[in-house]
Enzyme design. Structure first.
Site, PDB file in Angstrom:
ATOM      1  CG  ASP A 125      -0.132  -0.315   2.541  1.00 50.43           C
ATOM      2  OD1 ASP A 125       0.961  -0.114   2.571  1.00 50.43           O
ATOM      3  OD2 ASP A 125      -0.834  -0.608   3.357  1.00 50.43           O
ATOM      4  CG  ASN A 137      -8.766  -1.399  11.945  1.00 53.38           C
ATOM      5  OD1 ASN A 137      -7.798  -2.042  11.621  1.00 53.38           O
ATOM      6  ND2 ASN A 137      -9.219  -0.347  11.237  1.00 53.38           N
ATOM      7  CG  HIS A 178      -5.704  -2.099   8.763  1.00 53.71           C
ATOM      8  ND1 HIS A 178      -5.545  -0.751   8.833  1.00 53.71           N
ATOM      9  CD2 HIS A 178      -4.576  -2.577   9.023  1.00 53.71           C
ATOM     10  CE1 HIS A 178      -4.512  -0.401   9.289  1.00 53.71           C
ATOM     11  NE2 HIS A 178      -3.931  -1.344   9.372  1.00 53.71           N
ATOM     12  CD  GLU A 228      -8.570   1.392   7.657  1.00 52.66           C
ATOM     13  OE1 GLU A 228      -8.374   0.200   8.327  1.00 52.66           O
ATOM     14  OE2 GLU A 228      -7.926   2.280   7.799  1.00 52.66           O
TER      15      GLU A 228
HETATM   16  P1  PGA Z   1       2.230  -1.783  12.793  1.00 50.49           P
HETATM   17  O1  PGA Z   1       1.142  -1.262  11.510  1.00 50.49           O
HETATM   18  O2  PGA Z   1       3.158  -2.755  12.350  1.00 50.49           O
HETATM   19  O3  PGA Z   1       2.819  -0.303  12.732  1.00 50.49           O
HETATM   20  O4  PGA Z   1       1.360  -1.969  13.955  1.00 50.49           O
HETATM   21  C1  PGA Z   1       0.440  -2.609  11.258  1.00 50.49           C
HETATM   22  C2  PGA Z   1      -0.634  -2.185  10.351  1.00 50.49           C
HETATM   23  O5  PGA Z   1      -1.255  -1.126  10.608  1.00 50.49           O
HETATM   24  O6  PGA Z   1      -0.992  -2.747   9.344  1.00 50.49           O
END
Ligand code: PGA
Length: 241
Positions: free
Chosen positions: A67, A136, A138, A143
């Site tokens: 992404d 959450n 995702h 999302e």
């Molecule tokens: P993080 O992010 O590794 O910084 O916790 C993961 C994500 O939001 O997919």
């Protein structure tokens, strides 16, 4: 799902780097799907270490990133382009021409998303996709929603994601509200998937991901439908399993 629980973040990183290195050894021109965020940083460091010791050659490796923030140029320090070069690419012998990231400042979103999907196909599909997971649930920037999109697309970031990412910016107003992301279908087409999660904060979402019903409200639950998923967890994140 193959769930591996290790002691701490350091062990998680070593384990993940070893799995990726093994796959590169098996197939020199492997197509990797890569993730950003804090979780995979230790794995990238582990891979750099192995490269410096002469244990891995990245010259034929192809990468696609999951992404990119919409509206941030590749030079922006919070863009995922910047993150990937800073954290990983500049430290290894990867061929620039084999690195693919979504263009966050495209003026034609549909064309950019289609270009990305076509390139993945042209390169023979993703052999191994690395994933983090949002609090959450995702995956990439897919999302929680009543429906999930299959292909690469533009997405509105949830409030939770905007708040989770504010730590990287000076002010909440600077956090992009939209992103380009591989779709759930793009991710699920990968031959193998490794999901990494660490820390107590994510333990509720990890319980849902592994044991909960498959639901678009927790996008990571779709991984239950994939045949070759390895989830590497530290003891903190696995504490509620
Ligand atoms: P993080 O992010 O590794 O910084 O916790 C993961 C994500 O939001 O997919």
């Amino acid at each position: 799902m193959n769930v591996v629980i290790v002691k701490n973040y350091q062990e998680l990183s070593v384990r993940a780097a070893q799995l990726v290195a093994d796959q590169i050894t098996r197939k020199k021109n492997i197509v990797l799907g890569l993730a950003t965020g804090q979780t995979p940083v230790g794995m990238y460091q582990g891979l750099i270490k192995k490269y410096k010791k002469g244990e891995i050659d990245f010259s034929q490796v192809v990468t696609f990133n999951l992404d990119e923030y919409y509206g941030l140029s590749p030079e922006h320090p919070q863009s995922y382009h910047y993150f990937m070069w800073d954290t990983f690419f500049q430290h290894i012998n990867i061929n620039k021409e084999k690195i693919y990231l979504l263009n966050g400042i495209t003026d034609n979103i549909d064309e950019e998303c289609q270009r990305f999907e076509d390139l993945i196909k042209k390169r023979g599909g993703i052999d191994l996709q690395i994933l983090g997971i949002g609090d959450n649930g995702h995956l990439g920037f897919n999302e929680p929603a009543i429906g999930l999109k299959s292909k690469t697309h533009l997405v509105n970031l949830s409030k939770a994601t905007i708040h989770a990412n504010v730590k990287y910016f000076n002010d909440i107003k600077e956090v992009p509200r939209q992103a380009l992301t591989m779709g759930i279908g793009t991710i699920m087409k990968a031959e193998k998937i490794i999901l990494l999660a660490s820390g107590r904060k994510k333990s509720p979402v990890i319980v849902k991901t592994i044991k909960g019903p498959v639901s678009t409200e927790v996008p990571a639950t779709v991984l239950q439908l994939h045949n070759e998923v390895t989830i590497i967890l530290d003891q903190d994140v696995a504490s509620k399993l």
